[in-house]
Design a protein around this motif. Sequence first.
Motif, PDB file in Angstrom:
ATOM      1  N   PRO A  19       0.830  -1.194   0.000  1.00 45.72           N
ATOM      2  CA  PRO A  19       0.000   0.000   0.000  1.00 45.72           C
ATOM      3  C   PRO A  19       0.865   1.245   0.000  1.00 45.72           C
ATOM      4  N   LYS A  20       0.308   2.311  -0.533  1.00 39.31           N
ATOM      5  CA  LYS A  20       1.070   3.551  -0.650  1.00 39.31           C
ATOM      6  C   LYS A  20       1.527   4.047   0.708  1.00 39.31           C
ATOM      7  N   ALA A  21       0.705   3.831   1.758  1.00 41.23           N
ATOM      8  CA  ALA A  21       1.061   4.310   3.085  1.00 41.23           C
ATOM      9  C   ALA A  21       2.250   3.570   3.664  1.00 41.23           C
ATOM     10  N   LEU A  22       2.484   2.326   3.194  1.00 49.48           N
ATOM     11  CA  LEU A  22       3.592   1.533   3.725  1.00 49.48           C
ATOM     12  C   LEU A  22       4.828   1.622   2.875  1.00 49.48           C
ATOM     13  N   THR A  23       4.693   2.063   1.659  1.00 51.79           N
ATOM     14  CA  THR A  23       5.841   2.084   0.758  1.00 51.79           C
ATOM     15  C   THR A  23       6.901   3.089   1.200  1.00 51.79           C
ATOM     16  N   ALA A  24       6.498   4.305   1.524  1.00 50.72           N
ATOM     17  CA  ALA A  24       7.456   5.342   1.899  1.00 50.72           C
ATOM     18  C   ALA A  24       8.238   4.985   3.157  1.00 50.72           C
ATOM     19  N   PRO A  25       7.599   4.549   4.265  1.00 53.38           N
ATOM     20  CA  PRO A  25       8.383   4.151   5.440  1.00 53.38           C
ATOM     21  C   PRO A  25       9.331   2.991   5.154  1.00 53.38           C
ATOM     22  N   ALA A  26       8.868   2.046   4.317  1.00 55.62           N
ATOM     23  CA  ALA A  26       9.726   0.914   3.995  1.00 55.62           C
ATOM     24  C   ALA A  26      10.960   1.374   3.212  1.00 55.62           C
ATOM     25  N   MET A  27      10.757   2.266   2.247  1.00 58.45           N
ATOM     26  CA  MET A  27      11.888   2.778   1.483  1.00 58.45           C
ATOM     27  C   MET A  27      12.822   3.589   2.363  1.00 58.45           C
ATOM     28  N   SER A  28      12.257   4.354   3.312  1.00 60.32           N
ATOM     29  CA  SER A  28      13.090   5.135   4.215  1.00 60.32           C
ATOM     30  C   SER A  28      13.934   4.229   5.103  1.00 60.32           C
ATOM     31  N   ALA A  29      13.343   3.155   5.604  1.00 63.40           N
ATOM     32  CA  ALA A  29      14.092   2.208   6.428  1.00 63.40           C
ATOM     33  C   ALA A  29      15.184   1.518   5.611  1.00 63.40           C
ATOM     34  N   LEU A  30      14.875   1.200   4.349  1.00 64.74           N
ATOM     35  CA  LEU A  30      15.871   0.571   3.490  1.00 64.74           C
ATOM     36  C   LEU A  30      17.023   1.530   3.199  1.00 64.74           C
ATOM     37  N   SER A  31      16.720   2.809   3.001  1.00 67.37           N
ATOM     38  CA  SER A  31      17.771   3.804   2.755  1.00 67.37           C
ATOM     39  C   SER A  31      18.670   3.946   3.971  1.00 67.37           C
ATOM     40  N   ARG A  32      18.087   3.924   5.166  1.00 65.79           N
ATOM     41  CA  ARG A  32      18.900   4.007   6.384  1.00 65.79           C
ATOM     42  C   ARG A  32      19.792   2.782   6.531  1.00 65.79           C
ATOM     43  N   TRP A  33      19.274   1.638   6.121  1.00 67.45           N
ATOM     44  CA  TRP A  33      20.088   0.428   6.199  1.00 67.45           C
ATOM     45  C   TRP A  33      21.261   0.497   5.223  1.00 67.45           C
ATOM     46  N   PHE A  34      21.023   0.996   4.012  1.00 67.50           N
ATOM     47  CA  PHE A  34      22.110   1.180   3.054  1.00 67.50           C
ATOM     48  C   PHE A  34      23.162   2.143   3.613  1.00 67.50           C
ATOM     49  N   ALA A  35      22.701   3.259   4.214  1.00 70.08           N
ATOM     50  CA  ALA A  35      23.631   4.257   4.740  1.00 70.08           C
ATOM     51  C   ALA A  35      24.463   3.701   5.895  1.00 70.08           C
ATOM     52  N   SER A  36      23.867   2.814   6.699  1.00 70.98           N
ATOM     53  CA  SER A  36      24.609   2.245   7.831  1.00 70.98           C
ATOM     54  C   SER A  36      25.743   1.335   7.371  1.00 70.98           C
ATOM     55  N   ARG A  37      25.650   0.805   6.186  1.00 67.63           N
ATOM     56  CA  ARG A  37      26.679  -0.087   5.663  1.00 67.63           C
ATOM     57  C   ARG A  37      27.769   0.657   4.900  1.00 67.63           C
TER      58      ARG A  37
END
Length: 345
Positions: free
Chosen positions: A5-23
């Motif tokens: 759902p659109k409401a879940l896509t943005a938080p999921a992408m934000s969490a994925l971006s933070r995970w990429f940045a942590s690595r």
Amino acid sequence: MRLLPKALTAPAMSALSRWFASRAPKSDTATLNLRNIYIFFSREGMLFAVLLVITFIAGINYGNNLVLGLCFYLVSVWLISFHVTFAHISGLKVALLEVTMAEAGSQAWVTLQIHSDSRQPRRQLLFNFEQTHKNSDKRADKRNKNSEADQHSVLVTQLQGEQIIRLPVQTHHRGQLELPRLIIKTVYPLGIMRAWSYVYFARTAWVSPKPEVFDWQTHYSVASLEDLPTGGQYRQGQDDFERLDDYREGESLARVSWGHVARGQGMFTKHFADPVGHEQTLDYLDMPAAHHEHKLSQMAYGAMTLGQLGVPFKMRLPNDALAAVPMGEGDGFAQTCLLRLAKAP
């Protein structure tokens, strides 16, 4: 097809971006390795994966050894492509050399040095900065995403040793600019797998105000004319600060005011007033705009204009003591003033 759902896509992408940045910690130099390289099927590779599934199911369902043999052959091709694509980008070194200052709304240019220690040349490496979209129309952003990525990307067809590349970064607002993450990707050699990596640079850039033309500059131009030595008539036509003197024999006819000759007023020679030696002060309080950012934009225009004319000037920002403000001239001093405007609170 939207999987979430659109409401879940943005938080999921934000969490994925933070995970990429942590690595990939922020640094002006980076080496691509197992920790910060990611690999998955490319768009065309997804069709290849579907073909693997179809051949495997068909071979099992019909008990056809030829189909199963074809499936295992395709799997071996996939495994080789997986290894080669990953190894092709692994070990690549990236260093940030320079970031230019830009005005708001234009592009800042980033100079990068890429280095490869491999004996074999690396091919088809695509470099680009992630573009941030300020437009609220998400559908329009998606339509323009591919075309903008092509315009802001650099494709290195072959890399062996060192190479210098320059990439643009779009700016939006005055002030400090944190560089977006650098994306490095390749689909070499077969296009089945796509390997990519993100590089996060620690250095920041400065964005100066976009120059805004205003009538106050004309007032300063008239003031400069009044300070110039007398002895001629002054007027402002197509060129600023034009002066007419009586024509003297031997002077260039190209500088004769033929308009006066046609009107029977005699021959006059055009001279341009030399503003050197007449100081100006760009004062924040003198700017006619009401908004803070507009005042800074008008000061940027004044600094660039006076720098091009070679007029010595000072620039006074809020809370600056006039006696402590340095004076200078030329394009170099104008760039220094633009940097002060970019750092202004």
